[in-house]
Design a protein around this motif. Structure first.
Motif, PDB file in Angstrom:
ATOM      1  N   PHE A  34      19.481  -6.528  -3.800  1.00 29.52           N
ATOM      2  CA  PHE A  34      18.702  -6.713  -2.790  1.00 29.52           C
ATOM      3  C   PHE A  34      17.710  -5.405  -2.745  1.00 29.52           C
ATOM      4  CE2 PHE A  34      17.493  -6.053   1.899  1.00 29.52           C
ATOM      5  CZ  PHE A  34      17.025  -7.308   2.020  1.00 29.52           C
ATOM      6  N   ALA A  35      18.393  -3.875  -3.200  1.00 28.27           N
ATOM      7  CA  ALA A  35      17.652  -2.815  -3.106  1.00 28.27           C
ATOM      8  C   ALA A  35      16.776  -2.854  -4.095  1.00 28.27           C
ATOM      9  CB  ALA A  35      18.711  -1.819  -3.456  1.00 28.27           C
ATOM     10  N   GLU A  36      16.951  -3.347  -5.451  1.00 31.05           N
ATOM     11  CA  GLU A  36      15.696  -3.627  -6.375  1.00 31.05           C
ATOM     12  C   GLU A  36      14.900  -4.630  -6.133  1.00 31.05           C
ATOM     13  OE1 GLU A  36      16.242  -2.685  -9.812  1.00 31.05           O
ATOM     14  OE2 GLU A  36      17.913  -1.781  -9.980  1.00 31.05           O
ATOM     15  N   ALA A  37      15.166  -5.660  -5.301  1.00 32.47           N
ATOM     16  CA  ALA A  37      14.076  -6.436  -4.806  1.00 32.47           C
ATOM     17  C   ALA A  37      13.237  -5.854  -3.866  1.00 32.47           C
ATOM     18  CB  ALA A  37      14.704  -7.755  -4.384  1.00 32.47           C
ATOM     19  N   ARG A  38      13.924  -5.026  -3.060  1.00 29.84           N
ATOM     20  CA  ARG A  38      13.069  -4.397  -2.006  1.00 29.84           C
ATOM     21  C   ARG A  38      12.127  -3.523  -2.497  1.00 29.84           C
ATOM     22  NH1 ARG A  38      13.210   0.002   1.220  1.00 29.84           N
ATOM     23  NH2 ARG A  38      12.877  -0.251   3.527  1.00 29.84           N
ATOM     24  N   ALA A  39      12.668  -2.478  -3.568  1.00 32.86           N
ATOM     25  CA  ALA A  39      11.658  -1.627  -4.195  1.00 32.86           C
ATOM     26  C   ALA A  39      10.578  -2.525  -4.739  1.00 32.86           C
ATOM     27  CB  ALA A  39      12.484  -0.785  -5.211  1.00 32.86           C
ATOM     28  N   LYS A  40      10.680  -3.340  -5.468  1.00 34.42           N
ATOM     29  CA  LYS A  40       9.787  -4.228  -6.218  1.00 34.42           C
ATOM     30  C   LYS A  40       8.734  -4.939  -5.223  1.00 34.42           C
ATOM     31  CE  LYS A  40       8.916  -7.867  -9.651  1.00 34.42           C
ATOM     32  NZ  LYS A  40       9.543  -8.631 -10.764  1.00 34.42           N
ATOM     33  N   ALA A  41       9.500  -5.476  -3.856  1.00 33.66           N
ATOM     34  CA  ALA A  41       8.602  -6.023  -3.089  1.00 33.66           C
ATOM     35  C   ALA A  41       7.592  -5.082  -2.132  1.00 33.66           C
ATOM     36  CB  ALA A  41       9.494  -6.857  -2.120  1.00 33.66           C
ATOM     37  N   ILE A  42       8.091  -3.819  -2.151  1.00 33.24           N
ATOM     38  CA  ILE A  42       7.253  -2.619  -1.551  1.00 33.24           C
ATOM     39  C   ILE A  42       6.121  -2.431  -2.406  1.00 33.24           C
ATOM     40  CG2 ILE A  42       7.354  -0.390  -0.741  1.00 33.24           C
ATOM     41  CD1 ILE A  42      10.408  -0.863   0.347  1.00 33.24           C
ATOM     42  N   SER A  43       6.706  -2.357  -3.552  1.00 39.12           N
ATOM     43  CA  SER A  43       5.580  -1.733  -4.595  1.00 39.12           C
ATOM     44  C   SER A  43       4.577  -2.817  -4.739  1.00 39.12           C
ATOM     45  CB  SER A  43       6.071  -1.508  -5.989  1.00 39.12           C
ATOM     46  OG  SER A  43       6.530  -2.721  -6.809  1.00 39.12           O
ATOM     47  N   ILE A  44       4.670  -4.067  -4.489  1.00 38.19           N
ATOM     48  CA  ILE A  44       3.669  -4.951  -4.615  1.00 38.19           C
ATOM     49  C   ILE A  44       2.762  -5.229  -3.165  1.00 38.19           C
ATOM     50  CG2 ILE A  44       3.229  -7.445  -5.147  1.00 38.19           C
ATOM     51  CD1 ILE A  44       5.735  -7.134  -6.998  1.00 38.19           C
ATOM     52  N   ALA A  45       3.564  -5.325  -2.326  1.00 37.15           N
ATOM     53  CA  ALA A  45       3.151  -5.581  -0.895  1.00 37.15           C
ATOM     54  C   ALA A  45       2.346  -4.278  -0.512  1.00 37.15           C
ATOM     55  CB  ALA A  45       4.044  -5.699   0.180  1.00 37.15           C
ATOM     56  N   ALA A  46       2.387  -2.967  -0.948  1.00 41.40           N
ATOM     57  CA  ALA A  46       1.660  -1.902  -0.519  1.00 41.40           C
ATOM     58  C   ALA A  46       0.339  -2.033  -0.697  1.00 41.40           C
ATOM     59  CB  ALA A  46       2.692  -0.526  -0.916  1.00 41.40           C
ATOM     60  N   PRO A  47      -0.216  -2.291  -2.237  1.00 43.73           N
ATOM     61  CA  PRO A  47      -1.316  -2.161  -2.438  1.00 43.73           C
ATOM     62  C   PRO A  47      -2.176  -3.429  -1.788  1.00 43.73           C
ATOM     63  CG  PRO A  47      -0.187  -2.694  -4.515  1.00 43.73           C
ATOM     64  CD  PRO A  47       0.805  -2.147  -3.356  1.00 43.73           C
ATOM     65  N   VAL A  48      -1.538  -4.535  -1.778  1.00 38.75           N
ATOM     66  CA  VAL A  48      -1.933  -5.886  -1.334  1.00 38.75           C
ATOM     67  C   VAL A  48      -2.444  -5.514   0.160  1.00 38.75           C
ATOM     68  CG1 VAL A  48      -1.732  -8.088  -0.493  1.00 38.75           C
ATOM     69  CG2 VAL A  48      -0.884  -7.260  -2.728  1.00 38.75           C
ATOM     70  N   PHE A  49      -1.496  -5.008   0.915  1.00 40.53           N
ATOM     71  CA  PHE A  49      -1.751  -4.586   2.555  1.00 40.53           C
ATOM     72  C   PHE A  49      -2.999  -3.433   2.550  1.00 40.53           C
ATOM     73  CE2 PHE A  49       2.589  -5.972   4.305  1.00 40.53           C
ATOM     74  CZ  PHE A  49       2.270  -7.350   3.728  1.00 40.53           C
ATOM     75  N   ARG A  50      -2.979  -2.621   1.663  1.00 42.10           N
ATOM     76  CA  ARG A  50      -3.876  -1.540   1.944  1.00 42.10           C
ATOM     77  C   ARG A  50      -5.361  -2.072   1.421  1.00 42.10           C
ATOM     78  NH1 ARG A  50      -3.251   4.911   0.288  1.00 42.10           N
ATOM     79  NH2 ARG A  50      -5.368   5.370   0.777  1.00 42.10           N
ATOM     80  N   ALA A  51      -5.635  -2.449   0.194  1.00 43.17           N
ATOM     81  CA  ALA A  51      -6.785  -3.272  -0.141  1.00 43.17           C
ATOM     82  C   ALA A  51      -7.216  -4.156   0.691  1.00 43.17           C
ATOM     83  CB  ALA A  51      -6.563  -3.574  -1.512  1.00 43.17           C
ATOM     84  N   ASN A  52      -6.557  -4.863   1.519  1.00 41.31           N
ATOM     85  CA  ASN A  52      -7.234  -5.945   2.200  1.00 41.31           C
ATOM     86  C   ASN A  52      -7.029  -5.771   3.670  1.00 41.31           C
ATOM     87  OD1 ASN A  52      -7.497  -8.520   0.390  1.00 41.31           O
ATOM     88  ND2 ASN A  52      -5.620  -7.448  -0.304  1.00 41.31           N
ATOM     89  N   ALA A  53      -6.811  -4.426   4.144  1.00 43.02           N
ATOM     90  CA  ALA A  53      -6.984  -3.933   5.420  1.00 43.02           C
ATOM     91  C   ALA A  53      -8.316  -4.273   6.059  1.00 43.02           C
ATOM     92  CB  ALA A  53      -6.684  -2.452   5.764  1.00 43.02           C
ATOM     93  N   PRO A  54      -9.521  -4.193   5.467  1.00 38.99           N
ATOM     94  CA  PRO A  54     -10.643  -4.672   6.093  1.00 38.99           C
ATOM     95  C   PRO A  54     -10.946  -6.001   6.368  1.00 38.99           C
ATOM     96  CG  PRO A  54     -11.290  -3.253   4.066  1.00 38.99           C
ATOM     97  CD  PRO A  54      -9.810  -3.661   4.043  1.00 38.99           C
ATOM     98  N   TYR A  55      -9.944  -6.712   5.824  1.00 32.93           N
ATOM     99  CA  TYR A  55     -10.151  -8.324   6.208  1.00 32.93           C
ATOM    100  C   TYR A  55      -9.173  -8.935   6.946  1.00 32.93           C
ATOM    101  CZ  TYR A  55     -12.875  -7.292   1.936  1.00 32.93           C
ATOM    102  OH  TYR A  55     -13.771  -6.691   1.072  1.00 32.93           O
ATOM    103  N   CYS A  56      -8.018  -8.144   7.308  1.00 37.70           N
ATOM    104  CA  CYS A  56      -6.795  -8.800   8.021  1.00 37.70           C
ATOM    105  C   CYS A  56      -7.174  -8.719   9.712  1.00 37.70           C
ATOM    106  CB  CYS A  56      -5.620  -7.768   8.107  1.00 37.70           C
ATOM    107  SG  CYS A  56      -4.939  -7.711   6.002  1.00 37.70           S
ATOM    108  N   SER A  57      -6.628  -9.418  10.237  1.00 36.53           N
ATOM    109  CA  SER A  57      -6.710  -9.925  11.626  1.00 36.53           C
ATOM    110  C   SER A  57      -6.418  -8.674  12.469  1.00 36.53           C
ATOM    111  CB  SER A  57      -6.415 -11.052  12.481  1.00 36.53           C
ATOM    112  OG  SER A  57      -4.722 -10.818  12.255  1.00 36.53           O
ATOM    113  N   ARG A  58      -5.411  -7.894  12.107  1.00 30.96           N
ATOM    114  CA  ARG A  58      -4.701  -6.650  12.736  1.00 30.96           C
ATOM    115  C   ARG A  58      -4.443  -5.587  11.628  1.00 30.96           C
ATOM    116  NH1 ARG A  58      -0.340  -8.541  13.626  1.00 30.96           N
ATOM    117  NH2 ARG A  58      -0.371 -10.410  12.710  1.00 30.96           N
ATOM    118  N   THR A  59      -4.648  -4.415  11.887  1.00 29.38           N
ATOM    119  CA  THR A  59      -4.039  -3.438  10.926  1.00 29.38           C
ATOM    120  C   THR A  59      -3.461  -2.235  11.781  1.00 29.38           C
ATOM    121  OG1 THR A  59      -6.203  -2.156  11.414  1.00 29.38           O
ATOM    122  CG2 THR A  59      -6.374  -3.646   9.667  1.00 29.38           C
ATOM    123  N   GLN A  60      -2.625  -1.575  10.847  1.00 24.40           N
ATOM    124  CA  GLN A  60      -2.234  -0.434  11.446  1.00 24.40           C
ATOM    125  C   GLN A  60      -2.298   0.865  10.567  1.00 24.40           C
ATOM    126  OE1 GLN A  60       2.298  -0.060  10.949  1.00 24.40           O
ATOM    127  NE2 GLN A  60       2.025  -1.903   9.614  1.00 24.40           N
TER     128      GLN A  60
END
Ligand SMILES: [Zn+2]
Length: 193
Positions: A34-60
């Protein structure tokens, strides 16, 4: 960057891609996996969520002390125990499975997340369930979402074929798999990738 992705948890189901089993026996324990998967998921979701912030309905806004503040999509990843190579979302959370995250390539995992984020970008109400046209649109937008994030959408058609999409039938919620493969292939061509 750990603070940024403390929200990292995943959620996937309405957009089921497939339920192919994955190999997880190489890990010492469910906790390690789970820890390995979490680290990998974070490393993938981070650039996706950041690069697409201008297009998402809600941002933080992420405001570290040592770098300029920036926005990310407000979705959160929820990591579930399981091996299903699919994802789902109800809008706020994107759910993925630890076994699948470990077994799939980064590009393949990015597609699962990008597809769910694409539903938000397109304004789909995923809490109300999905329908074939919404899935096609999400696949098309997911290609751009991946490309903006630095992942390769060219990995997606082979992934979908490996998951048996060429012969998966249409349902009330999803189009025939071959249509999804063709949609992704056309979107890749449209982007000149
Ligand atoms: Zn979907």
């Amino acid at each position: 960057m750990s603070r940024l992705y403390g929200f990292a948890v995943l959620m996937l189901s309405a957009c089921a891609t497939s339920t192919a089993p994955v190999q997880t026996g190489i890990f010492d324990s469910a906790e390690t996996m789970f820890a390995e998967a979490r680290a990998k998921a974070i490393s993938i979701a981070a650039p996706v969520f950041r690069a697409n912030a201008p297009y998402c309905s809600r941002t933080q806004t992420i405001d570290f002390t040592d770098e300029p503040a920036f926005d990310i999509c407000a979705q959160q990843i929820r990591l579930l125990h399981g091996a299903a190579a699919n994802a789902h979302t109800e809008g706020q959370f994107i759910y993925v499975y630890d076994g699948a995250v470990l077994a799939l390539s980064k590009d393949e995992t990015a597609f699962l997340i990008a597809h769910e984020l694409a539903h938000d970008i397109l304004g789909h109400n995923m809490a109300a369930g999905s329908y074939p046209q919404a899935e096609i649109e999400a696949d098309r937008v997911a290609v751009a979402v991946m490309h903006r994030s630095g992942f390769s959408p060219r990995a997606v058609p082979p992934f979908l074929r490996r998951m048996g999409f060429e012969t998966s039938p249409e349902s009330d919620s999803h189009p025939a798999g071959i249509m999804r493969i063709e949609t992704v292939e056309n979107a890749i061509l449209d982007l000149g990738l």
